[in-house]
Motif scaffolding. Structure first.
Motif, PDB file in Angstrom:
ATOM      1  N   LEU A  62       3.951  25.142  -3.987  1.00 50.95           N
ATOM      2  CA  LEU A  62       4.897  24.106  -4.332  1.00 50.95           C
ATOM      3  C   LEU A  62       4.146  22.831  -4.683  1.00 50.95           C
ATOM      4  O   LEU A  62       2.996  22.632  -4.306  1.00 50.95           O
ATOM      5  N   SER A  63       4.793  21.948  -5.368  1.00 50.72           N
ATOM      6  CA  SER A  63       4.148  20.735  -5.849  1.00 50.72           C
ATOM      7  C   SER A  63       3.753  19.826  -4.684  1.00 50.72           C
ATOM      8  O   SER A  63       4.568  19.512  -3.826  1.00 50.72           O
ATOM      9  N   PRO A  64       2.510  19.346  -4.662  1.00 49.37           N
ATOM     10  CA  PRO A  64       2.072  18.443  -3.600  1.00 49.37           C
ATOM     11  C   PRO A  64       2.343  16.970  -3.920  1.00 49.37           C
ATOM     12  O   PRO A  64       1.915  16.094  -3.189  1.00 49.37           O
ATOM     13  N   VAL A  65       3.049  16.687  -5.005  1.00 57.12           N
ATOM     14  CA  VAL A  65       3.293  15.309  -5.404  1.00 57.12           C
ATOM     15  C   VAL A  65       4.088  14.602  -4.311  1.00 57.12           C
ATOM     16  O   VAL A  65       5.128  15.075  -3.875  1.00 57.12           O
ATOM     17  N   GLY A  66       3.569  13.480  -3.861  1.00 58.55           N
ATOM     18  CA  GLY A  66       4.218  12.711  -2.810  1.00 58.55           C
ATOM     19  C   GLY A  66       3.836  13.154  -1.410  1.00 58.55           C
ATOM     20  O   GLY A  66       4.181  12.497  -0.447  1.00 58.55           O
ATOM     21  N   LYS A  67       3.114  14.253  -1.263  1.00 54.89           N
ATOM     22  CA  LYS A  67       2.731  14.753   0.050  1.00 54.89           C
ATOM     23  C   LYS A  67       1.242  14.556   0.317  1.00 54.89           C
ATOM     24  O   LYS A  67       0.838  14.412   1.452  1.00 54.89           O
ATOM     25  N   VAL A  68       0.444  14.580  -0.715  1.00 53.49           N
ATOM     26  CA  VAL A  68      -1.005  14.478  -0.564  1.00 53.49           C
ATOM     27  C   VAL A  68      -1.452  13.174  -1.209  1.00 53.49           C
ATOM     28  O   VAL A  68      -1.116  12.897  -2.358  1.00 53.49           O
ATOM     29  N   MET A  69      -2.212  12.391  -0.461  1.00 52.76           N
ATOM     30  CA  MET A  69      -2.726  11.140  -0.997  1.00 52.76           C
ATOM     31  C   MET A  69      -4.168  11.366  -1.451  1.00 52.76           C
ATOM     32  O   MET A  69      -4.966  11.960  -0.731  1.00 52.76           O
ATOM     33  N   PRO A  70      -4.515  10.883  -2.632  1.00 55.04           N
ATOM     34  CA  PRO A  70      -5.879  11.087  -3.117  1.00 55.04           C
ATOM     35  C   PRO A  70      -6.884  10.223  -2.352  1.00 55.04           C
ATOM     36  O   PRO A  70      -6.550   9.149  -1.843  1.00 55.04           O
ATOM     37  N   LYS A  71      -8.130  10.724  -2.256  1.00 58.87           N
ATOM     38  CA  LYS A  71      -9.204   9.974  -1.608  1.00 58.87           C
ATOM     39  C   LYS A  71      -9.755   8.954  -2.601  1.00 58.87           C
ATOM     40  O   LYS A  71      -9.661   9.137  -3.810  1.00 58.87           O
ATOM     41  N   GLU A  72     -10.366   7.962  -2.054  1.00 56.75           N
ATOM     42  CA  GLU A  72     -11.062   7.016  -2.919  1.00 56.75           C
ATOM     43  C   GLU A  72     -12.251   7.738  -3.532  1.00 56.75           C
ATOM     44  O   GLU A  72     -12.996   8.430  -2.851  1.00 56.75           O
ATOM     45  N   TRP A  73     -12.454   7.574  -4.817  1.00 54.41           N
ATOM     46  CA  TRP A  73     -13.487   8.359  -5.467  1.00 54.41           C
ATOM     47  C   TRP A  73     -14.779   7.591  -5.680  1.00 54.41           C
ATOM     48  O   TRP A  73     -15.774   8.132  -6.107  1.00 54.41           O
ATOM     49  N   ARG A  74     -14.811   6.318  -5.370  1.00 53.08           N
ATOM     50  CA  ARG A  74     -16.081   5.599  -5.422  1.00 53.08           C
ATOM     51  C   ARG A  74     -16.130   4.594  -4.281  1.00 53.08           C
ATOM     52  O   ARG A  74     -15.107   4.238  -3.710  1.00 53.08           O
ATOM     53  N   GLU A  75     -17.339   4.211  -3.985  1.00 50.65           N
ATOM     54  CA  GLU A  75     -17.547   3.251  -2.910  1.00 50.65           C
ATOM     55  C   GLU A  75     -16.988   1.890  -3.321  1.00 50.65           C
ATOM     56  O   GLU A  75     -17.088   1.489  -4.466  1.00 50.65           O
ATOM     57  N   ALA A  76     -16.429   1.205  -2.348  1.00 48.32           N
ATOM     58  CA  ALA A  76     -15.933  -0.143  -2.625  1.00 48.32           C
ATOM     59  C   ALA A  76     -17.128  -1.073  -2.837  1.00 48.32           C
ATOM     60  O   ALA A  76     -18.084  -1.074  -2.073  1.00 48.32           O
ATOM     61  N   GLU A  77     -17.071  -1.858  -3.898  1.00 49.75           N
ATOM     62  CA  GLU A  77     -18.170  -2.759  -4.194  1.00 49.75           C
ATOM     63  C   GLU A  77     -18.056  -4.013  -3.318  1.00 49.75           C
ATOM     64  O   GLU A  77     -16.986  -4.538  -3.104  1.00 49.75           O
ATOM     65  N   GLU A  78     -19.206  -4.471  -2.838  1.00 45.02           N
ATOM     66  CA  GLU A  78     -19.207  -5.632  -1.955  1.00 45.02           C
ATOM     67  C   GLU A  78     -19.581  -6.899  -2.672  1.00 45.02           C
ATOM     68  O   GLU A  78     -20.206  -7.004  -3.629  1.00 45.02           O
TER      69      GLU A  78
END
Length: 78
Positions: A62-78
């Motif tokens: 079944l569709s995971p839309v709205g159920k699975v949150m994507p991970k951040e794909w790059r490091e946050a820049e400081e």
């Protein structure tokens, strides 16, 4: 190739004879059994799919839309 051609001509001739003289089965087959076969097939199909959907434990994709949150794909820049 000769055997294939001979068999094809024989099958064609047999089909022509069957159309010309009628089939060996009675013409009232559908009126006798048609409704019963249609209802029986529908009941069988419904029963099989009911079993498959409820008892086999298949994980439906079944569709995971709205159920699975994507991970951040790059490091946050400081």
């Amino acid at each position: 190739m000769y055997r294939f051609a001979k068999a094809a001509v024989n099958a064609t001739g047999q089909a022509v004879r069957q159309v010309r003289h009628g089939s060996t089965t009675s013409q009232d087959f559908h009126s006798k059994y048609g409704t019963g076969l249609l209802i029986g097939g529908a009941v069988f199909c419904t029963a099989v799919w009911s079993y498959v959907l409820t008892q086999t434990g298949i994980t439906w994709n079944l569709s995971p839309v709205g159920k699975v949150m994507p991970k951040e794909w790059r490091e946050a820049e400081e």
